[in-house]
Scaffold this active site. Structure first.
Site, PDB file in Angstrom:
ATOM      1  N   GLN A   1     -49.590 -52.100   4.799  1.00 53.59           N
ATOM      2  CA  GLN A   1     -48.671 -51.077   4.330  1.00 53.59           C
ATOM      3  C   GLN A   1     -48.919 -50.864   2.841  1.00 53.59           C
ATOM      4  O   GLN A   1     -49.237 -51.801   2.100  1.00 53.59           O
ATOM      5  CB  GLN A   1     -47.223 -51.489   4.578  1.00 53.59           C
TER       6      GLN A   1
ATOM      7  N   CYS B   1     -51.739 -43.076 -12.827  1.00 56.50           N
ATOM      8  CA  CYS B   1     -51.206 -42.811 -11.488  1.00 56.50           C
ATOM      9  C   CYS B   1     -49.807 -43.398 -11.454  1.00 56.50           C
ATOM     10  O   CYS B   1     -49.652 -44.628 -11.439  1.00 56.50           O
ATOM     11  CB  CYS B   1     -52.093 -43.425 -10.409  1.00 56.50           C
TER      12      CYS B   1
ATOM     13  N   CYS C   1     -49.220 -36.478  -4.557  1.00 54.65           N
ATOM     14  CA  CYS C   1     -47.909 -36.290  -5.211  1.00 54.65           C
ATOM     15  C   CYS C   1     -47.550 -34.810  -5.369  1.00 54.65           C
ATOM     16  O   CYS C   1     -47.047 -34.385  -6.405  1.00 54.65           O
ATOM     17  CB  CYS C   1     -47.872 -36.976  -6.565  1.00 54.65           C
TER      18      CYS C   1
ATOM     19  N   CYS D   1     -46.537 -43.838  11.507  1.00 50.41           N
ATOM     20  CA  CYS D   1     -46.897 -43.032  10.339  1.00 50.41           C
ATOM     21  C   CYS D   1     -47.092 -41.574  10.737  1.00 50.41           C
ATOM     22  O   CYS D   1     -47.625 -40.790   9.959  1.00 50.41           O
ATOM     23  CB  CYS D   1     -48.161 -43.580   9.686  1.00 50.41           C
TER      24      CYS D   1
ATOM     25  N   CYS E   1     -46.264 -36.895 -13.957  1.00 55.87           N
ATOM     26  CA  CYS E   1     -47.678 -37.260 -14.079  1.00 55.87           C
ATOM     27  C   CYS E   1     -48.466 -36.117 -14.699  1.00 55.87           C
ATOM     28  O   CYS E   1     -48.281 -34.949 -14.323  1.00 55.87           O
ATOM     29  CB  CYS E   1     -48.265 -37.601 -12.705  1.00 55.87           C
TER      30      CYS E   1
ATOM     31  N   ASP F   1     -46.733 -51.073  16.359  1.00 57.81           N
ATOM     32  CA  ASP F   1     -47.041 -50.341  15.121  1.00 57.81           C
ATOM     33  C   ASP F   1     -48.452 -49.771  15.230  1.00 57.81           C
ATOM     34  O   ASP F   1     -49.392 -50.266  14.602  1.00 57.81           O
ATOM     35  CB  ASP F   1     -46.920 -51.297  13.927  1.00 57.81           C
TER      36      ASP F   1
ATOM     37  N   TYR G   1     -50.209 -54.267  18.135  1.00 58.97           N
ATOM     38  CA  TYR G   1     -50.846 -53.670  16.960  1.00 58.97           C
ATOM     39  C   TYR G   1     -50.365 -54.451  15.729  1.00 58.97           C
ATOM     40  O   TYR G   1     -49.894 -53.887  14.741  1.00 58.97           O
ATOM     41  CB  TYR G   1     -50.507 -52.191  16.824  1.00 58.97           C
TER      42      TYR G   1
END
Length: 403
Positions: free
Chosen positions: A237, A132, A58, A358, A49, A332, A264
């Site tokens: 997600q 991107c 990134c 996460c 990129c 979750d 959740y």
């Protein structure tokens, strides 16, 4: 390599470096500003990129895929080891470039120009983005038009708007946050200009903090056999293929279940795939998400029964007694984890628990609670859907059978 993706040496943290390299850097405190590679690692690759090194996303694009994924798996192993848990860590699911369906873009006025992009590392400065490499092509193609949509939301000098853009089956869905509200929020003229810009770009829907400013079509996503109409600001997600991989893991782990709880649940990322196998009771704090799930369940073919309720599981977890008859519990939670709910799951009679996370640290804390209640962590699937970032997601399977 440190846990946040910076190379480390002698107590210093150096971004954009790799283990084993010799670099020339400018040191300030415990930060080593990278200047030049003197001896490169064999694991160093050319970033793909043009914004790499300036954009704050990134940040690990210079690292070869194999070692990068192995490092993520090792971060999970070390985090679990701190709570005295060992388990099988499966090969990581790795998202492909160009597959992220959601972006959070920041808008600023610089001179007379509107810039739209991502924040630079450890800075409030916004880096204008022309491409991107992780995002869906539809999102990248829309970037110039999105800057025009952002302009009216900069009406007040205290506003710092963010455009949360989701690519859906019916077009782009945009939720705007960060607009100054104390002075009366957006003027009628600014709302009109925002709607006109959304119309020119053929946006499906534009909302401001949940209020619809423009809609040409209902934003729809596919979740298994269901078609879900998204409520404004709904959690999803980031990468559909990552969601599918986590759901497939959960479905496999839930094989043979007679009744499943999906806690959740959001808009049903796990509910719908699981309901193809067994009846599901679902719960989430978001009334909009639960309503969208229930509406989609009514028209989705080939599913067992689904019951969905609005409930704040952090304040009012589903009690162990209420899980009687449930074979499998899937949960979750947000980054803070689900300590209260994990205690009830541990005290229940469910045979299997599947935890999606996460945040490896809160996952490990909750895993310790489940382990103390007799649910052993059998497998973990690392999920790399935030490609080339230090962010790690995972899904783990716990069961009571065996040692």
């Amino acid at each position: 390599m440190g846990s946040r993706g910076d190379g480390t040496a002698d107590g210093l943290f150096a971004p954009f470096t790799l283990p084993g390299e010799r670099v020339r850097a400018r040191v300030a405190g415990d930060r080593a500003g990278f200047i030049e590679v003197l001896e490169a690692s064999e694991e160093r690759v050319a970033p793909s990129c043009r914004h790499f090194g300036d954009c704050g996303g990134c940040a690990l694009q210079h690292w070869a895929g194999g070692p990068y994924l192995a490092w993520k798996a090792e971060q999970i192993r070390q985090t679990l080891a701190r709570v005295r848990i060992e388990t099988e860590i499966l090969p990581a699911f790795a998202a492909a470039p160009g597959t992220r369906r959601r972006l959070a873009l920041h808008a600023r006025r610089v001179g007379g120009e509107i810039i739209l992009g991502f924040k630079a590392a450890r800075s409030w400065r916004v880096v204008p983005i022309a491409e991107c490499v992780v995002a869906e092509p539809r999102l990248v193609a829309a970037l110039p038009g999105l800057a025009a949509i952002a302009e009216p939301f900069l009406e007040h000098p205290a506003s710092a708007p963010s455009l949360h853009v989701t690519a859906t089956l019916t077009g782009l869905d945009i939720e705007v946050t960060g607009v100054e509200a104390r002075s009366g929020s957006l003027s009628a003229d600014a709302r009109l200009r925002a709607a006109e810009s959304a119309s020119r770009l053929d946006i499906a829907r534009l909302t401001l903090a949940g209020e619809t400013l423009y809609q040409s079509r209902v934003p729809i996503i596919a979740v298994g056999p269901a078609r879900v109409a998204l409520p404004p600001g709904a959690f999803l997600q980031a990468v559909p293929a990552a969601e599918d991989a986590m759901a497939a893991f959960a479905v496999h782990a839930a094989a043979g279940a007679r009744k499943i709880a999906d806690l959740y649940c959001g808009v049903g990322a796990f509910t719908f795939p699981l309901a193809a196998k067994a009846p599901v009771m679902a719960a989430d704090v978001s009334a909009g998400a639960v309503e969208a799930l229930a509406r989609a369940a009514g028209s989705a073919p080939g599913l067992k029964s689904i019951s969905a309720v609005v409930r704040d599981l952090d304040r009012r977890p589903i009690l162990a007694h209420d899980l009687t008859g449930v074979d499998v519990v899937v949960f979750d939670p947000p980054r803070a984890g689900a300590a209260a709910q994990a205690r009830e799951i541990a005290a229940s009679t469910c045979a299997t628990a599947i935890a999606v996370s996460c945040n490896p640290s809160t996952f490990a804390r909750d895993a310790r609670i489940l382990d103390d209640g007799g649910l052993r962590l059998r497998q973990v699937l690392p999920v790399d859907q935030f490609l080339w970032s230090p962010h790690i997601e995972l899904v783990g399977m716990f069961s009571r059978n065996g040692p």
